[in-house]
Write a protein that holds these residues in place. Structure first.
Motif, short mmCIF file in Angstrom:
data_model
loop_
_atom_site.label_atom_id
_atom_site.label_comp_id
_atom_site.label_asym_id
_atom_site.label_seq_id
_atom_site.Cartn_x
_atom_site.Cartn_y
_atom_site.Cartn_z
N UNK A 365 0.82 -1.29 -0.04
CA UNK A 365 -0.09 -0.11 0.04
C UNK A 365 0.90 1.22 -0.01
N UNK A 366 0.04 2.48 0.10
CA UNK A 366 0.71 3.71 -0.06
C UNK A 366 0.84 4.52 1.39
N UNK A 367 1.53 3.83 2.15
CA UNK A 367 1.65 4.07 3.71
C UNK A 367 2.72 5.08 3.95
N UNK A 368 2.61 6.18 4.81
CA UNK A 368 3.77 6.73 5.24
C UNK A 368 3.61 7.22 6.55
N UNK A 369 4.68 7.27 7.21
CA UNK A 369 4.66 7.52 8.83
C UNK A 369 4.28 9.07 9.01
N UNK A 370 3.68 9.20 10.14
CA UNK A 370 3.76 10.73 10.55
C UNK A 370 4.87 11.23 10.74
N UNK A 388 0.02 18.44 1.77
CA UNK A 388 -1.21 17.41 1.63
C UNK A 388 -0.87 16.32 2.17
N UNK A 389 -0.04 16.13 3.36
CA UNK A 389 0.42 14.74 3.77
C UNK A 389 0.63 14.95 5.10
N UNK A 390 1.07 13.87 5.93
CA UNK A 390 1.16 13.84 7.41
C UNK A 390 2.50 14.33 7.64
N UNK A 391 2.92 15.64 7.64
CA UNK A 391 4.03 16.46 7.75
C UNK A 391 3.80 17.64 8.60
#
Length: 491
Positions: A365-370, A388-391
Motif C-alpha cells: 500500500x501507499x503508507x507513510x509515517x507521521x 497535503x500529507x502527514x508532515x
C-alpha cells in the motif's frame, strides 16, 4: 480476491456507459484495481446539462413549494443514514481513510441534507422598504444547472455539501467526483433518485479534470461551478468563469497555522495538534501543518508530540483501531517524500517519521509515517507550500505580537488553531489572523450551520449555513405599482 466491479455514469438519472475512457479505481491499501469506472466525454456532459436544464423547467419541479423540496432532502438524509456502514466501507475502499473517519463523514453528509431541508423550510424572501408609490420585493430563483466538482479526500461529505443546497435552491446538479475516488458519488446519485428527486436533475459524471471537468466548466448551460480542490485548478476554473461571467465557489488549498500560547493546557494541545495534522493522513485542506510554539515550551511540546505520533497505529483502514491508513496514491506519496527531502536540504531535522512503515499488510500500500520536522526557517518552502500529507513543521516564537504576521506569511488563508486558557487573549489573536475559520482549543470541528471557506489563495465564496442555499440562487427585484394615476412622463 474479489471481482472487479464495473461502474457506469449517471446521466440525467439513468445509469449507462460513458463515451470516455474507462478509469481504474485503485485501492491505496494494496494497489489493487477494485473497480472500473466509466468516464464522461464532452458529449455526455452536454447531454446531462441539457437534460438538467429541461428538468428544471418542468412545472412539476419548478412549481414545487420549498417545504415539498425539503421533504425530498429529508428523505435523502434518512437514506444516507440507513446505508451509513455500507457507504463508509465503500469510501474506505475508495480512498483509504480509516473506517472511524468515513463513518463520521457519512453521518456528516446525512446531517447536511437534514440541515439544508430545515433551513429551506424557513428561508424567507424579503419585502423591502418602499421609496415611492409601489410595493417592492426581493425574491430568489434557481440559478441554473450547477457543476459540483469534488475532491478525493472526503468525497461523500463534500458532495452533500454542494448537492444539498443546489437542489434545495431548485437547480439540477452535475457531480464530477475526483478521479481517485468516484464510487461514493455514484452511490449518492442513486440515493438522491431513490429519495424521489426528478431524474433529469441528477447526473454523476466521473472523469479526468482536463476532459470532464473542463467540459462542465466551459459548457454554456452550466450557470455555476462549486469546486473544492487545488489552488492551480481553482485559478483555471476562475479564469473560465470570468469569460462566462459565471459565479463560482472555490474552496482551495491551505497551509494552516496552529498556535500554542504559553498558558495552554498541553495535554489538550498535544491531542488537538496531533488530530489536526495527522487525521485523514494529513490529506485535508485545513490540516494544521505549521505549529508555532513559544520557545520556553518548544522542546517539551516537540518531545510530547513525537512520543504521541509514534503511538499512532498505521494499518488497514477497515480495522477499528487504525489511526492512519494509506495516502491516496503512489504518486502522491512520492510528492510527500520529496517535500521531506527538501526539508532536510532547507536545514530541517526529522524528529520522527520521514519514511514508509514496514510490515505485514503495509508494503503493497501507499503508507507513510507521521512526520515531525524542527529547525526550519519560517520562509522555507516546506513552511509555505501545501504538502497535503502527514508532515508537521514545528516553529518556535518569542514575540506574541509578531504571531499574526508569521501565521499569515503564506499565500493561503483557510484555517487556524489557537490553544490558550485565556479566551480574551485567544479572541484578540483570532481576530488578527487572516483565515476563513479559526478554532480555539479545538480543531477540525465543522458544522453544516456555519459558513466555511477561505481567503487569499484558499478560495472565494462560502458554503454551508443558511446563506449556502442562497449561493445557488439568483436574486430578483419585483415592484408592484400602487399609484392610482398613470405615470406622468410624456405629458
Amino acid at each position: 480476491m474479489s471481482a472487479v466491479v464495473r461502474e457506469d455514469l449517471i446521466v440525467a438519472g439513468r445509469r449507462r456507459p460513458g463515451r470516455g475512457a474507462v478509469l481504474p479505481s485503485i485501492s491505496p491499501v494494496d494497489g489493487r484495481v477494485v473497480a472500473e469506472v466509466a468516464t464522461a466525454s464532452p458529449e455526455d456532459v452536454d447531454e446531462a446539462v441539457t437534460a438538467g436544464a429541461a428538468a428544471m423547467r418542468d412545472p412539476a419541479w419548478r412549481g414545487m413549494l420549498p417545504h415539498e423540496r425539503a421533504r425530498l432532502l429529508h428523505r435523502a438524509g434518512a437514506l444516507i443514514e440507513d446505508d451509513l456502514e455500507g457507504l463508509a466501507r465503500l469510501q474506505t475502499r475508495d480512498n483509504g481513510k480509516p473506517i472511524t473517519e468515513t463513518r463520521a463523514l457519512v453521518a456528516s453528509a446525512a446531517g447536511t441534507f437534514r440541515y439544508v431541508a430545515a433551513a429551506l423550510e424557513t428561508l424567507d424572501e424579503t419585502l423591502t422598504t418602499p421609496r415611492g408609490p409601489y410595493l417592492s420585493m426581493s425574491v430568489y430563483e434557481p440559478i441554473g444547472p450547477v457543476a459540483a466538482i469534488t475532491p478525493w479526500n472526503s468525497p461523500i461529505a463534500s458532495e452533500a455539501q454542494k448537492a444539498a443546497p443546489a437542489l434545495a435552491a431548485g437547480n439540477a446538479v452535475l457531480i464530477k467526483p475526483a478521479e481517485w475516488s468516484p464510487l461514493t458519488a455514484l452511490r449518492l446519485g442513486e440515493i438522491l433518485l431513490c429519495a424521489g428527486m426528478p431524474p433529469g436533475l441528477i447526473s454523476v459524471l466521473p472523469g479526468a479534470g482536463p476532459v470532464t471537468g473542463e467540459a462542465l466548466v466551459r459548457h454554456p448551460g452550466v450557470r455555476k461551478v462549486s469546486f473544492t480542490g487545488g489552488t492551480a485548478t481553482g485559478r483555471r476554473i476562475g479564469a473560465i468563469a470570468a469569460e462566462k461571467l459565471m459565479p463560482v465557489s472555490l474552496e482551495l488549498g491551505g497551509k494552516s497555522p496552529t498556535i500554542v500560547l504559553p498558558d495552554a493546557d498541553l495535554d489538550h494541545a498535544v491531542k488537538g495538534v496531533l488530530f489536526g495534522v495527522f487525521s485523514s493522513h494529513g490529506q485535508a485542506c485545513v490540516a494544521g501543518s505549521r505549529l508555532f510554539v513559544h520557545r520556553s515550551m518548544h522542546d517539551e511540546m516537540v518531545d510530547r508530540l513525537v512520543a504521541a505520533a509514534e503511538r499512532l497505529v498505521i494499518g488497514d483502514p477497515d480495522d477499528e483501531g487504525t489511526h492512519m491508513g494509506p495516502l491516496i496514491s503512489a504518486e502522491h506519496r512520492e510528492r510527500v517524500e520529496a517535500y521531506v527531502r527538501l526539508a532536510a536540504e532547507e536545514g530541517g531535522r526529522v524528529r520522527t517519521g520521514g519514511e514508509r512503515p514496514r510490515g505485514a499488510g503495509l508494503d503493497a500500500g501507499f503508507f507513510y509515517r507521521p512526520t515531525i520536522i524542527t529547525g526550519l526557517d519560517h520562509g522555507s518552502r516546506v513552511c509555505r507550500e501545501e504538502i497535503f500529507g502527514p508532515v508537521l513543521a514545528v516553529l518556535p516564537y518569542e514575540d506574541e505580537d509578531a504571531l499574526p504576521a508569521l501565521a499569515d506569511a503564506t499565500p493561503y488563508g483557510l484555517a487556524c488553531g489557537i490553544w490558550s486558557r485565556d479566551y480574551r487573549r485567544a479572541w484578540r489573536l483570532a481576530r488578527r489572523i487572516e483565515a476563513g475559520t479559526v478554532w480555539i482549543n479545538t480543531y477540525k470541528q465543522l458544522s453544516a450551520a456555519t459558513p466555511f471557506g477561505g481567503v487569499k489563495e484558499s478560495g472565494v465564496g462560502r458554503e454551508k449555513g443558511r446563506d449556502g442555499i442562497r449561493a445557488y440562487m439568483a436574486q430578483k427585484g419585483v415592484y408592484w405599482g400602487l399609484d392610482e394615476a398613470p405615470m406622468r412622463w410624456g405629458d
